[in-house]
Design an enzyme around this catalytic site. Structure first.
Site, PDB file in Angstrom:
ATOM      1  N   ARG A  73     106.727 -20.261   0.478  1.00 13.77           N
ATOM      2  CA  ARG A  73     108.165 -19.995   0.532  1.00 13.77           C
ATOM      3  C   ARG A  73     108.592 -19.364  -0.791  1.00 13.77           C
ATOM      4  O   ARG A  73     108.223 -19.848  -1.861  1.00 13.77           O
ATOM      5  CB  ARG A  73     108.956 -21.282   0.779  1.00 13.77           C
ATOM      6  CG  ARG A  73     108.598 -22.007   2.062  1.00 13.77           C
ATOM      7  CD  ARG A  73     109.082 -21.273   3.307  1.00 13.77           C
ATOM      8  NE  ARG A  73     108.668 -21.989   4.511  1.00 13.77           N
ATOM      9  CZ  ARG A  73     107.579 -21.719   5.210  1.00 13.77           C
ATOM     10  NH1 ARG A  73     106.778 -20.738   4.826  1.00 13.77           N
ATOM     11  NH2 ARG A  73     107.280 -22.403   6.295  1.00 13.77           N
TER      12      ARG A  73
ATOM     13  N   ASP B  51     103.321 -13.248  -1.413  1.00 15.05           N
ATOM     14  CA  ASP B  51     103.565 -12.750  -0.063  1.00 15.05           C
ATOM     15  C   ASP B  51     104.976 -13.089   0.367  1.00 15.05           C
ATOM     16  O   ASP B  51     105.418 -12.683   1.443  1.00 15.05           O
ATOM     17  CB  ASP B  51     102.561 -13.354   0.922  1.00 15.05           C
ATOM     18  CG  ASP B  51     102.705 -12.760   2.319  1.00 15.05           C
ATOM     19  OD1 ASP B  51     102.574 -11.524   2.443  1.00 15.05           O
ATOM     20  OD2 ASP B  51     102.974 -13.518   3.272  1.00 15.05           O
TER      21      ASP B  51
ATOM     22  N   GLU C   3     113.952 -12.248  -0.246  1.00 19.55           N
ATOM     23  CA  GLU C   3     113.248 -11.285   0.596  1.00 19.55           C
ATOM     24  C   GLU C   3     114.049 -10.852   1.819  1.00 19.55           C
ATOM     25  O   GLU C   3     113.747  -9.825   2.428  1.00 19.55           O
ATOM     26  CB  GLU C   3     111.909 -11.854   1.055  1.00 19.55           C
ATOM     27  CG  GLU C   3     112.013 -13.024   2.017  1.00 19.55           C
ATOM     28  CD  GLU C   3     110.646 -13.514   2.478  1.00 19.55           C
ATOM     29  OE1 GLU C   3     110.411 -13.514   3.697  1.00 19.55           O
ATOM     30  OE2 GLU C   3     109.819 -13.887   1.631  1.00 19.55           O
TER      31      GLU C   3
ATOM     32  N   HIS D  78     105.434 -10.459   3.188  1.00 16.42           N
ATOM     33  CA  HIS D  78     105.417 -11.586   4.127  1.00 16.42           C
ATOM     34  C   HIS D  78     104.532 -11.268   5.336  1.00 16.42           C
ATOM     35  O   HIS D  78     104.951 -11.406   6.486  1.00 16.42           O
ATOM     36  CB  HIS D  78     106.844 -11.916   4.594  1.00 16.42           C
ATOM     37  CG  HIS D  78     107.000 -13.349   5.018  1.00 16.42           C
ATOM     38  ND1 HIS D  78     108.054 -14.149   4.614  1.00 16.42           N
ATOM     39  CD2 HIS D  78     106.231 -14.142   5.809  1.00 16.42           C
ATOM     40  CE1 HIS D  78     107.934 -15.351   5.151  1.00 16.42           C
ATOM     41  NE2 HIS D  78     106.830 -15.366   5.868  1.00 16.42           N
TER      42      HIS D  78
END
Length: 341
Positions: free
Chosen positions: A234, A258, A263, A295
């Site tokens: 997260r 990631d 985001e 992501h």
């Protein structure tokens, strides 16, 4: 039954329709994120399906409930974007997909570690330009290196198993110990000891109030000089500004992300023709020892198939009045839990 699907991408539509082959759901796919301004699109839909960057805050849920929605189906594991208290007050049942393909995220984690360690991203660009120099590309053997795993649920376990195969020494932190992780020889320790002794630290815990900005200036100060930090869990587990300072000072030797705290304004969209306004994110992209993916750790055929099938199973169980094991009724007060990460 009608289901409104927000944040639709071509792959969402493909796998949901495949999963719906033997079912009777009528999907309406919407490109925009769900929020208080787009919730009106779901008028008349008993069920709404959302993803990680949709906003299911109190105002959004109020609009959904007023217009006939009583089921919110998350096609993801994380649910920090949902106001669970408000959902309960408005009579909206919330379900999620707690596990789809933990292998997908775990393998992406390992890919980031290997890429950063052996500077593969830099070597790739050099070779394309005809530069075959090895200066600046030296890495280290993973064997006998100490890896700190924060969060030892399903994904943390698989990451530990893979790293054990490399011959790594494992330190672990979690509120609840996982016997399978212990069986690998991992030693459970408190965070200060993990920070101080890990060559690589990988995050695999959910985002709850207790883990928000788990990696901050104080935590970084306790880490070994040159530590590698990986986050495929997260975004808000990491304080990006503190990590930027750690990169500038050399305390953090390399960083793999990631996920990113903000985001929702970036990931899953093609912004190549725009000017990105997030200065913190842009600063991170300037470091040669930072690797960022948008992501995509979950993004495998197996994971998308499992997500679609579980999502429809969740909807079916709720609509038929069957107890759904994936229903969320209250936020957990633990660092990780089997089936989450």
């Amino acid at each position: 039954m009608k289901v409104a699907v927000f944040s639709k991408k071509a792959y969402d539509k493909k796998f949901l329709e495949i999963a719906n082959t033997n079912q009777q759901y009528e999907f309406a796919f919407f490109d925009p994120h769900l929020n208080k301004d787009t919730a009106i699109l779901a008028t008349g839909f008993p069920a709404v399906c959302i993803f990680v960057n949709d906003e299911a805050d109190a105002k959004t849920l109020e609009i959904l409930a007023a217009n006939g929605t009583h089921l919110l189906a998350l096609r993801c594991a994380g649910f920090n974007n949902v106001d669970l208290k408000a959902a309960s007050e408005f009579g909206i049942t919330v379900v999620r997909v707690p596990a789809y393909s933990p292998q997908s995220v775990a393998e992406h984690t390992i890919a980031m570690i290997l890429c950063l360690n052996r500077k593969i991203h830099r070597a790739y660009n050099r070779v394309r330009e005809g530069n075959f120099s090895l200066d600046g590309l030296m890495g280290f053997d993973l064997r006998d290196r100490t890896i700190g795993i924060i969060g030892t649920g399903k994904i943390g376990l698989i990451v530990s198993q893979i790293l054990k195969g490399f011959g790594c020494k494992l330190l672990a932190y979690d509120v609840y110990r996982n016997p399978e992780v212990e069986a690998l020889g991992a030693k459970y320790v408190e965070l200060p000891e993990l920070f101080a002794n890990s060559d690589i630290i990988s995050l695999h815990c959910p985002l709850i109030p207790e883990t928000h900005h788990l990696i901050n200036s104080d935590a970084i100060a306790q880490m070994k000089p040159g530590v590698m930090l990986i986050n495929t869990s997260r975004g808000a587990l990491i304080n990006a500004k503190a990590v930027t300072r750690g990169l500038k000072s050399g305390k953090i030797g390399s960083l793999g992300l990631d996920v990113y705290e903000k985001e929702s304004d970036l990931f899953f969209e093609d912004l190549s023709g725009t000017i990105i306004q997030d200065d913190v994110f842009l600063r991170l992209t300037t470091f040669h020892n930072v690797l960022i993916t948008g992501h995509q750790a979950f993004f495998t055929e197996e994971a998308l198939s499992n997500i679609a099938e579980t999502t429809l199973k969740n909807i079916t169980e709720v609509m038929q009045g069957i107890s759904c094991v994936n229903e969320i009724q209250a936020e957990p007060k633990i660092l990780s839990k089997t089936g989450i990460t």
